[in-house]
Design an enzyme around this catalytic site. Structure first.
Site, mmCIF file in Angstrom:
data_model
loop_
_atom_site.group_PDB
_atom_site.id
_atom_site.type_symbol
_atom_site.label_atom_id
_atom_site.label_comp_id
_atom_site.label_asym_id
_atom_site.label_seq_id
_atom_site.Cartn_x
_atom_site.Cartn_y
_atom_site.Cartn_z
ATOM 1 N N LYS A 8 -1.047 -19.707 -4.370
ATOM 2 C CA LYS A 8 -1.360 -20.490 -5.694
ATOM 3 C C LYS A 8 -0.561 -19.816 -7.027
ATOM 4 O O LYS A 8 0.321 -19.334 -6.404
ATOM 5 C CB LYS A 8 -2.554 -20.018 -6.081
ATOM 6 C CG LYS A 8 -3.126 -18.384 -6.121
ATOM 7 C CD LYS A 8 -2.820 -17.412 -7.439
ATOM 8 C CE LYS A 8 -3.162 -16.305 -7.103
ATOM 9 N NZ LYS A 8 -2.376 -15.553 -8.928
ATOM 10 N N PRO A 92 5.675 -14.932 -0.634
ATOM 11 C CA PRO A 92 6.255 -13.614 -0.447
ATOM 12 C C PRO A 92 5.131 -12.903 -0.790
ATOM 13 O O PRO A 92 4.058 -13.633 -2.162
ATOM 14 C CB PRO A 92 7.998 -13.512 -1.488
ATOM 15 C CG PRO A 92 7.462 -14.889 -1.703
ATOM 16 C CD PRO A 92 7.170 -15.863 -1.187
ATOM 17 N N ASP A 134 -9.412 -12.810 -5.060
ATOM 18 C CA ASP A 134 -8.388 -14.649 -5.671
ATOM 19 C C ASP A 134 -8.381 -15.415 -3.990
ATOM 20 O O ASP A 134 -7.768 -16.356 -4.007
ATOM 21 C CB ASP A 134 -6.877 -13.839 -5.230
ATOM 22 C CG ASP A 134 -6.298 -14.134 -6.793
ATOM 23 O OD1 ASP A 134 -6.533 -14.451 -7.911
ATOM 24 O OD2 ASP A 134 -4.727 -13.458 -6.219
HETATM 25 C C1 LIG Z 1 -4.193 -11.414 -11.170
HETATM 26 C C2 LIG Z 1 -4.019 -12.584 -9.816
HETATM 27 O O1 LIG Z 1 -4.134 -12.770 -9.288
HETATM 28 C C3 LIG Z 1 -4.660 -13.724 -10.905
HETATM 29 O O2 LIG Z 1 -5.103 -14.677 -9.847
HETATM 30 C C4 LIG Z 1 -5.958 -12.143 -9.607
HETATM 31 O O3 LIG Z 1 -7.146 -11.225 -10.626
HETATM 32 C C5 LIG Z 1 -5.871 -11.007 -8.302
HETATM 33 O O4 LIG Z 1 -6.843 -11.052 -7.772
HETATM 34 P P1 LIG Z 1 -6.450 -9.765 -6.295
HETATM 35 O O5 LIG Z 1 -5.743 -9.766 -5.805
HETATM 36 O O6 LIG Z 1 -7.587 -11.254 -4.784
HETATM 37 O O7 LIG Z 1 -7.469 -8.871 -6.360
HETATM 38 P P2 LIG Z 1 -8.428 -7.641 -5.676
HETATM 39 O O8 LIG Z 1 -8.076 -7.801 -4.193
HETATM 40 O O9 LIG Z 1 -10.578 -8.724 -5.667
HETATM 41 O O10 LIG Z 1 -8.192 -6.214 -6.276
HETATM 42 C C6 LIG Z 1 -6.945 -5.792 -6.368
HETATM 43 C C7 LIG Z 1 -7.620 -4.683 -7.813
HETATM 44 O O11 LIG Z 1 -7.163 -5.207 -8.673
HETATM 45 C C8 LIG Z 1 -8.105 -5.096 -9.458
HETATM 46 N N1 LIG Z 1 -8.748 -6.376 -11.010
HETATM 47 C C9 LIG Z 1 -8.593 -7.031 -9.729
HETATM 48 C C10 LIG Z 1 -9.592 -8.696 -9.916
HETATM 49 C C11 LIG Z 1 -9.629 -8.526 -11.694
HETATM 50 N N2 LIG Z 1 -10.364 -10.125 -11.768
HETATM 51 N N3 LIG Z 1 -9.927 -7.698 -12.430
HETATM 52 C C12 LIG Z 1 -8.895 -6.418 -11.664
HETATM 53 O O12 LIG Z 1 -8.908 -5.537 -12.737
HETATM 54 C C13 LIG Z 1 -9.074 -3.660 -9.396
HETATM 55 O O13 LIG Z 1 -8.448 -2.835 -9.564
HETATM 56 C C14 LIG Z 1 -8.782 -4.337 -7.776
HETATM 57 O O14 LIG Z 1 -9.178 -2.839 -7.420
HETATM 58 N N1 LIG Z 2 -1.878 -11.379 4.678
HETATM 59 C C1 LIG Z 2 -1.315 -10.920 4.138
HETATM 60 N N2 LIG Z 2 -0.626 -11.312 3.599
HETATM 61 C C2 LIG Z 2 0.513 -10.280 2.850
HETATM 62 N N3 LIG Z 2 0.204 -8.706 2.192
HETATM 63 C C3 LIG Z 2 -1.585 -8.906 2.689
HETATM 64 C C4 LIG Z 2 -2.388 -9.600 3.242
HETATM 65 N N4 LIG Z 2 -3.034 -8.450 3.867
HETATM 66 C C5 LIG Z 2 -2.865 -7.442 3.441
HETATM 67 N N5 LIG Z 2 -2.381 -7.523 2.881
HETATM 68 C C6 LIG Z 2 -1.560 -5.983 1.645
HETATM 69 O O1 LIG Z 2 -1.796 -7.087 -0.061
HETATM 70 C C7 LIG Z 2 -0.848 -6.724 -0.762
HETATM 71 C C8 LIG Z 2 0.340 -8.062 -1.154
HETATM 72 O O2 LIG Z 2 -1.201 -8.075 -2.274
HETATM 73 P P1 LIG Z 2 -1.429 -7.586 -3.600
HETATM 74 O O3 LIG Z 2 -2.641 -8.134 -3.917
HETATM 75 O O4 LIG Z 2 -0.585 -6.564 -4.468
HETATM 76 O O5 LIG Z 2 0.294 -9.166 -4.043
HETATM 77 P P2 LIG Z 2 0.301 -10.985 -4.002
HETATM 78 O O6 LIG Z 2 1.223 -11.234 -4.488
HETATM 79 O O7 LIG Z 2 -0.350 -10.647 -5.308
HETATM 80 O O8 LIG Z 2 -1.038 -11.093 -3.518
HETATM 81 P P3 LIG Z 2 -2.046 -11.291 -2.945
HETATM 82 O O9 LIG Z 2 -2.877 -12.045 -3.882
HETATM 83 O O10 LIG Z 2 -1.792 -12.010 -1.543
HETATM 84 O O11 LIG Z 2 -2.484 -10.403 -2.220
HETATM 85 C C9 LIG Z 2 0.780 -5.884 0.472
HETATM 86 O O12 LIG Z 2 1.768 -5.422 0.759
HETATM 87 C C10 LIG Z 2 -0.196 -5.681 2.011
HETATM 88 O O13 LIG Z 2 -0.443 -4.528 2.004
#
Ligand SMILES: C[C@](O)(CO)[C@H](O)COP(=O)(O)OP(=O)(O)OC[C@H]1O[C@@H](n2ccc(N)nc2=O)[C@H](O)[C@@H]1O
Ligand SMILES: Nc1ncnc2c1ncn2[C@@H]1O[C@H](COP(=O)(O)OP(=O)(O)OP(=O)(O)O)[C@@H](O)[C@H]1O
Length: 271
Positions: A8, A92, A134
């Site tokens: 996305k 990536p 996400d």
């Molecule tokens: C930046 C975006 O990619 C925009 O779509 C998302 O908000 C990120 O979503 P995501 O990677 O699925 O995040 P999660 O795995 O739920 O959370 C990772 C960390 O990001 C922060 N987090 C995430 C989502 C959100 N709305 N607020 C936050 O502050 C929190 O510290 C959390 O511990």
């Molecule tokens: N299936 C997966 N593919 C990629 N990363 C993963 C997966 N499962 C767990 N991870 C962990 O999530 C980290 C990447 O997540 P991060 O939230 O930092 O990046 P992102 O690009 O926003 O991607 P995402 O939304 O895919 O998590 C990787 O470094 C890895 O440790």
């Protein structure tokens, strides 16, 4: 069973508040991007636990992989046999493209179908929210306006099917949690829904990603990529989510030579 889990991009990302638990409140449009991980799930009746094998981009197999987390989330509630999951990683990570989240969401969908669990679309979205903010988007997987922590959706009509999208991923990877630590709620942005109704060439004046300012300061190469996309003729260019990938929306096919050396370039035929 095989599925293609897409990426996305975020079009606009306003951070509008912070909850008591530290999660941020946002407004953004999630838009599917045609870059895919390939996931195969095979029943392994003889095994004692679920296993994961990863090929493609180098990502170590760890228990926190969202494919395994998705399996365990459902296995806790429904008696699932062990499975072997083969993830061919192409999206990536640390890029703001939701690849890991998409993998998690697709594994939930696949297991629901493969083992006739019978969860509804809404129940699958609820399960996905337990894996990460996400993840739920990938259940509907169409352009959506997102609010709350990024999991409350409403329809929005944005159609980029006559445009050309280019994505550049620099070598830098950014951890989402860390990016959120550098961002502050911002109330000065224009209403995202309203400004997205303007022609795409006007978005650059009004459609912001609140992560950019802080991230550009730490990683100037990401700003450079955004400027290079504009120099190559983009109508609009932005970092996706918390970065590090940057996309450009172009009115016509793009000469990619000017983007050489900035990172991995993804240029799908259709969007
Ligand atoms: C930046 C975006 O990619 C925009 O779509 C998302 O908000 C990120 O979503 P995501 O990677 O699925 O995040 P999660 O795995 O739920 O959370 C990772 C960390 O990001 C922060 N987090 C995430 C989502 C959100 N709305 N607020 C936050 O502050 C929190 O510290 C959390 O511990
Ligand atoms: N299936 C997966 N593919 C990629 N990363 C993963 C997966 N499962 C767990 N991870 C962990 O999530 C980290 C990447 O997540 P991060 O939230 O930092 O990046 P992102 O690009 O926003 O991607 P995402 O939304 O895919 O998590 C990787 O470094 C890895 O440790």
């Amino acid at each position: 069973m095989i599925s293609f889990a897409n990426a996305k991009i975020n079009i606009g990302l306003n951070i509008v508040g912070k909850r008591a638990d530290g999660y941020h409140l946002l407004e953004s449009v999630f838009y599917p991007f045609p870059l895919y991980d390939i996931i195969e799930i095979i029943s392994t009746e003889s095994a004692t636990k679920a296993t994961l094998e990863i090929t493609g981009l180098h990502l170590p197999v760890e228990d926190n992989n969202l494919c395994l987390k998705a399996y365990h989330l459902l296995a806790e509630r429904f008696s699932l046999p062990p499975v072997h999951i083969h993830l061919h990683k192409q999206i990536p990570f640390g890029a703001g493209l939701g690849g890991g989240s998409s993998d998690g969401a697709f594994v939930l969908k696949m297991l629901n179908e493969k083992f006739n669990i019978g969860l509804s679309a809404l129940q699958l979205e609820e399960e996905a929210a337990k894996l990460g903010a996400d993840c739920p988007f990938f259940m509907q997987n169409k352009p959506l306006y997102a609010e709350g922590i990024g999991t409350d959706f409403s329809p929005i009509s944005i159609d980029l099917s006559d445009k050309f999208l280019v994505l550049v991923k620099p070598e830098i990877s950014i951890a989402t949690a860390e990016a959120y630590q550098h961002v502050k709620p911002n109330s000065s942005n224009d209403d995202l829904r309203e400004v997205l109704q303007l022609p795409v060439q006007d978005w650059k004046f009004y459609v912001k990603n609140d992560f950019e300012e802080g991230i550009f300061e730490i990683y100037p190469i990401i700003r450079k990529i955004k400027l290079a996309l504009y120099a190559a003729g983009a109508l609009y260019a932005s970092m996706s989510g918390s970065g590090s990938a940057v996309y450009g929306i172009f009115p016509k096919p793009v000469d990619l030579t000017t983007l050489k050396g900035l990172g991995e370039v993804y240029y799908p035929k259709e969007i």
